[in-house]
Enzyme design. Structure first.
Site, PDB file in Angstrom:
ATOM      1  N   GLU A  46     -42.103   9.549 -18.608  1.00  0.00           N
ATOM      2  CA  GLU A  46     -41.055   8.544 -18.603  1.00  0.00           C
ATOM      3  C   GLU A  46     -41.170   7.792 -19.930  1.00  0.00           C
ATOM      4  OE1 GLU A  46     -41.170   5.717 -15.398  1.00  0.00           O
ATOM      5  OE2 GLU A  46     -39.384   4.698 -16.172  1.00  0.00           O
ATOM      6  N   ARG A  65     -56.026  13.019 -11.721  1.00  0.00           N
ATOM      7  CA  ARG A  65     -55.783  12.244 -12.929  1.00  0.00           C
ATOM      8  C   ARG A  65     -57.051  12.147 -13.740  1.00  0.00           C
ATOM      9  NH1 ARG A  65     -51.454   8.760 -12.520  1.00  0.00           N
ATOM     10  NH2 ARG A  65     -51.868   7.464 -14.322  1.00  0.00           N
ATOM     11  N   LYS A 112     -49.854   2.518 -18.003  1.00  0.00           N
ATOM     12  CA  LYS A 112     -48.936   2.133 -19.078  1.00  0.00           C
ATOM     13  C   LYS A 112     -48.589   0.655 -19.002  1.00  0.00           C
ATOM     14  CE  LYS A 112     -46.136   5.877 -18.720  1.00  0.00           C
ATOM     15  NZ  LYS A 112     -44.990   6.736 -18.973  1.00  0.00           N
TER      16      LYS A 112
HETATM   17  P1  ATP Z   1     -48.352   5.107 -15.429  1.00  0.00           P
HETATM   18  O1  ATP Z   1     -48.682   5.420 -13.991  1.00  0.00           O
HETATM   19  O2  ATP Z   1     -49.479   4.618 -16.232  1.00  0.00           O
HETATM   20  O3  ATP Z   1     -47.097   4.325 -15.609  1.00  0.00           O
HETATM   21  P2  ATP Z   1     -47.306   7.688 -15.392  1.00  0.00           P
HETATM   22  O4  ATP Z   1     -48.306   8.578 -14.880  1.00  0.00           O
HETATM   23  O5  ATP Z   1     -46.263   7.266 -14.434  1.00  0.00           O
HETATM   24  O6  ATP Z   1     -48.020   6.482 -16.072  1.00  0.00           O
HETATM   25  P3  ATP Z   1     -45.512   9.373 -16.752  1.00  0.00           P
HETATM   26  O7  ATP Z   1     -44.805   9.176 -18.033  1.00  0.00           O
HETATM   27  O8  ATP Z   1     -44.697   9.413 -15.520  1.00  0.00           O
HETATM   28  O9  ATP Z   1     -46.590   8.240 -16.665  1.00  0.00           O
HETATM   29  O10 ATP Z   1     -46.457  10.628 -16.817  1.00  0.00           O
HETATM   30  C1  ATP Z   1     -46.033  11.881 -17.231  1.00  0.00           C
HETATM   31  C2  ATP Z   1     -46.941  12.919 -16.664  1.00  0.00           C
HETATM   32  O11 ATP Z   1     -48.280  12.702 -17.076  1.00  0.00           O
HETATM   33  C3  ATP Z   1     -46.926  12.887 -15.147  1.00  0.00           C
HETATM   34  O12 ATP Z   1     -46.788  14.214 -14.688  1.00  0.00           O
HETATM   35  C4  ATP Z   1     -48.256  12.328 -14.778  1.00  0.00           C
HETATM   36  O13 ATP Z   1     -48.708  12.867 -13.579  1.00  0.00           O
HETATM   37  C5  ATP Z   1     -49.135  12.744 -15.956  1.00  0.00           C
HETATM   38  N1  ATP Z   1     -50.211  11.777 -16.120  1.00  0.00           N
HETATM   39  C6  ATP Z   1     -50.098  10.450 -16.291  1.00  0.00           C
HETATM   40  N2  ATP Z   1     -51.309   9.872 -16.353  1.00  0.00           N
HETATM   41  C7  ATP Z   1     -52.230  10.854 -16.214  1.00  0.00           C
HETATM   42  C8  ATP Z   1     -53.655  10.897 -16.179  1.00  0.00           C
HETATM   43  N3  ATP Z   1     -54.395   9.799 -16.303  1.00  0.00           N
HETATM   44  N4  ATP Z   1     -54.256  12.104 -16.032  1.00  0.00           N
HETATM   45  C9  ATP Z   1     -53.529  13.216 -15.922  1.00  0.00           C
HETATM   46  N5  ATP Z   1     -52.187  13.238 -15.939  1.00  0.00           N
HETATM   47  C10 ATP Z   1     -51.529  12.080 -16.078  1.00  0.00           C
HETATM   48 MG    MG Z   2     -44.667   8.284 -13.650  1.00  0.00          MG
END
Ligand code: ATP
Ligand code: MG
Length: 779
Positions: free
Chosen positions: A39, A265, A275
């Site tokens: 996102e 994760r 984020k």
């Molecule tokens: P946040 O929860 O911090 O806002 P997010 O995971 O929602 O971040 P996205 O932009 O939606 O952020 O993430 C894009 C992809 O990266 C998603 O498929 C998510 O599962 C993966 N991702 C995000 N954080 C991690 C992590 N710590 N380890 C592995 N994959 C991750």
């Molecule tokens: Mg997300």
């Protein structure tokens, strides 16, 4: 920390296994299409790197494609700046999406049509309850929810209302579109989830065209379906959403449809990864921006000097699993050092300069000494000249006026070696008469020791790095350290910012040897005895050089010893060693702060000392109680601590695929047995690695496996010679290139022989036979 492996046991490599099973079954016409769906509401961090490596990496491994899709369905938080940075970061990591760049916002019309279809089939309805009412009627895990009074609205009314929602007739929050599933479903996500809400907000791509926006659980599965994604990998927190994912594609789409699979994760110690929290740190000025080198963002790591190779290596080492865990930051540091060790030329810089006058050296003379860039890697060529002059700088911490017992560096009357230069002996200490601070040392040099050896064979106990005083370059050096002092700052949900490490960025005025002037500004260096550094790509200029410390060197043990000694001497007052406060000034103070906890360090020191293993390895072992226990037990069966440590740290994590040691189907005795089979030459390292992977998957006794499957090494030359000959005959061009000087091809040839022999050829013997044969054919 949740442990979900109990309910579902996927085994190692479970994502690969899923793909392979699908390929085998001929599903999706044997295509593999994955996607990375960020996102655009922030910068990517190292957790995302894991997902990127996985999605792009698996697609590549199975000759498939990975899409880059912006999941941009929340107008309020999204921004083109993020779209741009995310693309930069994915490219920088080394992945390409070619023309497969997509935006969920491009599907708004299609998603809207899917919603209309759901309404028409009675599977969605417009609910006019307030947000609060909806929340209050969802029920709890133990109590079912209550159906909305609007749930049975006639289809025609739903269609009319939904169209008018889109047309902008209603204010935010007055209506929502909900799926009509089951208000008493055990999975709360299935209790008539929201599909659309009204938001009169400007979207960075679609502008004001829309005032209703689809929810993640609706937009995401359908975006996957629209793009013909085959495997939709996401993190474990979406496990409960999977049922809804399936419902959406089953009810609003036709086949073939994608499936969602979850993995753990990445959570890293001493930092935050959400984020929202990163944004707060940036917006509230705790860091200098998204690319602050202390942040776990890819932009921050890049600016710090970390290479994409080391991040990919790290992601491979952490592996994937279905159990959440935290990863020790030492593992990331290990990957970084491992990579830079090969790439970074060694140069000298003094971070905390103490002036030294060489009293018997002529005033204006400059002796240009030859210094290798790769002293650790002897046959490797490449060197520079460094100027030796009457005035030089050494590290303040390398001198002690009244040295304690274990301090071997410079002291009054003592002789040490200057790296690549001469032996010098300290004869006089000049102090500031007012403060008593040492401002200069007077030393004599021995002209006979040029290059670092005394003709009479006398030895010195220390070699110091140094630079010329007038011919070195001044530089601002930024010593970065962990952003938080707390291992898991996110645990304290409200007060997480109080765990920020106030000394995470320390700046010192250093001096660097002049050879760097004409180097590529992107060169990463090892400053000898200090760590890895590179020029800050934003702030460094020719007239104001700025270096960032990427990572320290592995000298933990030295620091532990220094600290223990300081503590001991302060307590007993035996030696007149500097007090802890003054020691803070004389040793590179920021260096000491970038360490694991004190208890871990002394435990590591203890392990390192007792078993004679590498200090850094000891730190990795000591950092994990279960691993430390495993190590000790393995040692009880096989004596070679260095080998055991090596396998435990460098090979086992890969084989474990995210499991903890106590979850493995084998124990320390089996690891010890495996290691002893390698050490005594029964099996090759390669065979051992394969065995280890199998042990981790299904357990077993290594000795038996070797016997039963005939995995012993081939050490008989007469058996190997024909294989070597046939490999060389098969690649005549490469043989010619090898003879023409491309000796790097040896690795290729050895690899081929290994393949032929199923990894059983003894590597040294193979190398010898290859050389013998390659020469023979040339003559
Ligand atoms: P946040 O929860 O911090 O806002 P997010 O995971 O929602 O971040 P996205 O932009 O939606 O952020 O993430 C894009 C992809 O990266 C998603 O498929 C998510 O599962 C993966 N991702 C995000 N954080 C991690 C992590 N710590 N380890 C592995 N994959 C991750
Ligand atoms: Mg997300």
């Amino acid at each position: 920390m949740t442990d979900r492996s109990a309910s579902f046991e996927p085994g190692p490599n479970f994502l690969r296994a899923i793909i392979e099973a699908d390929l085998e079954a001929g599903k999706y016409d044997k295509r593999v299409v994955t996607r990375f769906p960020p996102e655009p509401n922030g910068y990517l961090h190292i957790g995302h790197a894991k997902s990127i490596c996985l999605n792009f990496g698996l697609a590549a491994d199975y000759k498939g494609i990975c899409h880059l899709r912006f999941d941009d369905t929340n107008p309020e938080t999204e921004d083109p700046e993020y779209v741009e940075s995310i693309q930069n970061d994915v490219r920088w990591l080394g992945f390409e999406w070619d023309d497969k760049l997509f935006f969920a916002s491009d599907y708004f019309e299609q998603l809207y049509e899917c919603a209309i279809d759901l309404i028409k089939s009675g599977k969605a309805y417009v609910d006019s309850q307030s947000d609060e009412e909806i929340r209050d009627t969802r029920g709890t895990v133990t109590r079912p929810g209550r159906e909305s009074p609007y749930r049975d609205r006639p289809i025609a009314d739903n269609l009319d209302l939904f169209r008018r929602m889109r047309a902008g007739e209603f204010a935010d929050g007055t209506h929502v579109l909900r799926a009509r599933i089951d208000m008493s479903a055990p999975n709360m996500k299935m209790r008539d989830p929201l599909l659309y809400r009204i938001r009169h907000a400007h979207h960075y791509r679609t502008g004001d065209e829309w005032c209703i926006y689809p929810m993640y659980d609706f937009a995401h599965p359908l975006s996957d379906a629209i793009e013909n994604i085959t495997h939709s990998f996401c993190t474990l927190e979406f496990e409960n959403n999977r049922e809804l994912y399936d419902w959406v594609v089953d009810n609003a789409w036709t086949t073939p449809r994608p499936y969602q699979y979850e993995f753990n994760r990445l959570n890293l110690d001493y930092t935050v990864m959400s984020k929202r929290k990163l944004l707060q740190l940036v917006e509230e000025g705790y860091v200098s921006g998204w690319d602050d080198p202390r942040l776990p963002t890819l932009a921050g790591l890049r600016r710090r000097g970390v290479t994409p190779d080391s991040i990919r290596d790290f992601c491979a080492r952490v592996g994937v699993a279905r159990t959440d865990s935290r990863v020790d930051i030492a593992l990331l540091e290990y990957s970084i050092r491992n990579d830079l060790n090969q790439k970074a030329p060694r140069v000298m810089a003094v971070l905390d300069p103490l002036r030294v006058v060489i009293t018997n050296y002529p005033n204006d003379e400059v002796d240009w000494l030859n210094a290798s860039y790769w002293p650790h890697d002897v046959p490797r060529e490449g060197s520079r000249k460094i100027p030796f002059t009457k005035h030089i700088y050494i590290e303040r911490a390398d001198f002690m006026e009244d040295p304690p017992r274990k301090f071997f560096r410079l002291a009054p009357g003592r002789e040490v070696r200057l790296r690549y230069g001469y032996f010098i002996t300290c004869e006089d200490v000049v102090k500031d008469p007012r403060t008593g601070e040492i401002i200069e040392l007077h030393c004599r040099y021995d002209p006979e020791t040029r290059g670092g050896d005394a003709p009479d064979g006398r030895k010195v106990k220390a070699t110091l790095h140094w630079v010329s005083a007038d011919r070195s370059l001044p530089a601002e050096v930024r010593l970065y350290d962990r952003l938080f002092s707390d291992r898991n700052p996110e645990q304290e949900s409200d007060d997480w910012k109080s765990a920020l490490n106030p000394e995470s960025a320390v700046t010192v005025e250093a001096r660097i040897e002049p050879s760097i002037t004409n180097d590529d500004p992107a060169t990463r260096y090892q400053f000898e005895r200090q760590g890895y550094f590179w020029r800050d790509p934003v702030d460094s200029r020719d007239d104001h050089i700025v270096f960032n410390r990427i990572v320290t060197l592995r000298d933990t043990w030295a620091k532990v010893a220094a600290r223990e000694e300081r503590v001991a001497t302060t307590v007993t007052g035996k030696n007149k060693a500097p007090s802890p406060e003054s020691a803070d000034v004389t040793t590179t103070s920021a260096e000491r702060r970038s360490e694991p906890t004190r208890t871990q360090l002394s435990k590591a020191a203890e392990i390192s000392r007792r078993h004679g293993i590498d200090e850094e390895d000891a730190v990795l072992i000591a950092g994990d109680e279960k691993l430390a226990h495993f190590f000790e037990q393995a040692l009880a069966s096989h004596g070679n601590a260095t080998s055991i440590a090596n396998w435990l740290i460098h090979e086992l994590p890969r084989a474990m695929k995210g499991k903890r040691v106590d979850q493995l189907p084998f124990g320390p005795a089996e690891l010890a047995e495996l290691v002893s089979l390698v050490d005594d030459g029964t099996i090759s390292g390669r065979t051992a690695k394969e065995l280890l992977a199998r042990l981790a998957a299904e357990g077993g006794r290594p000795g038996e496996m070797v016997r039963e499957q005939g995995l012993s090494q081939v050490t008989d030359p007469s058996e190997l010679r024909p294989v070597v000959a046939s490999v060389i005959d098969r690649y005549p061009d490469k043989a010619v290139e090898f003879r023409g000087g491309k000796h790097g091809l040896m690795g290729f040839f050895v690899g081929q022989v290994m393949r032929e022999t199923g990894g059983k050829a003894n590597p040294e013997l193979t190398r010898d036979l290859l050389l013998e044969r390659l020469k023979e054919v040339a003559d």
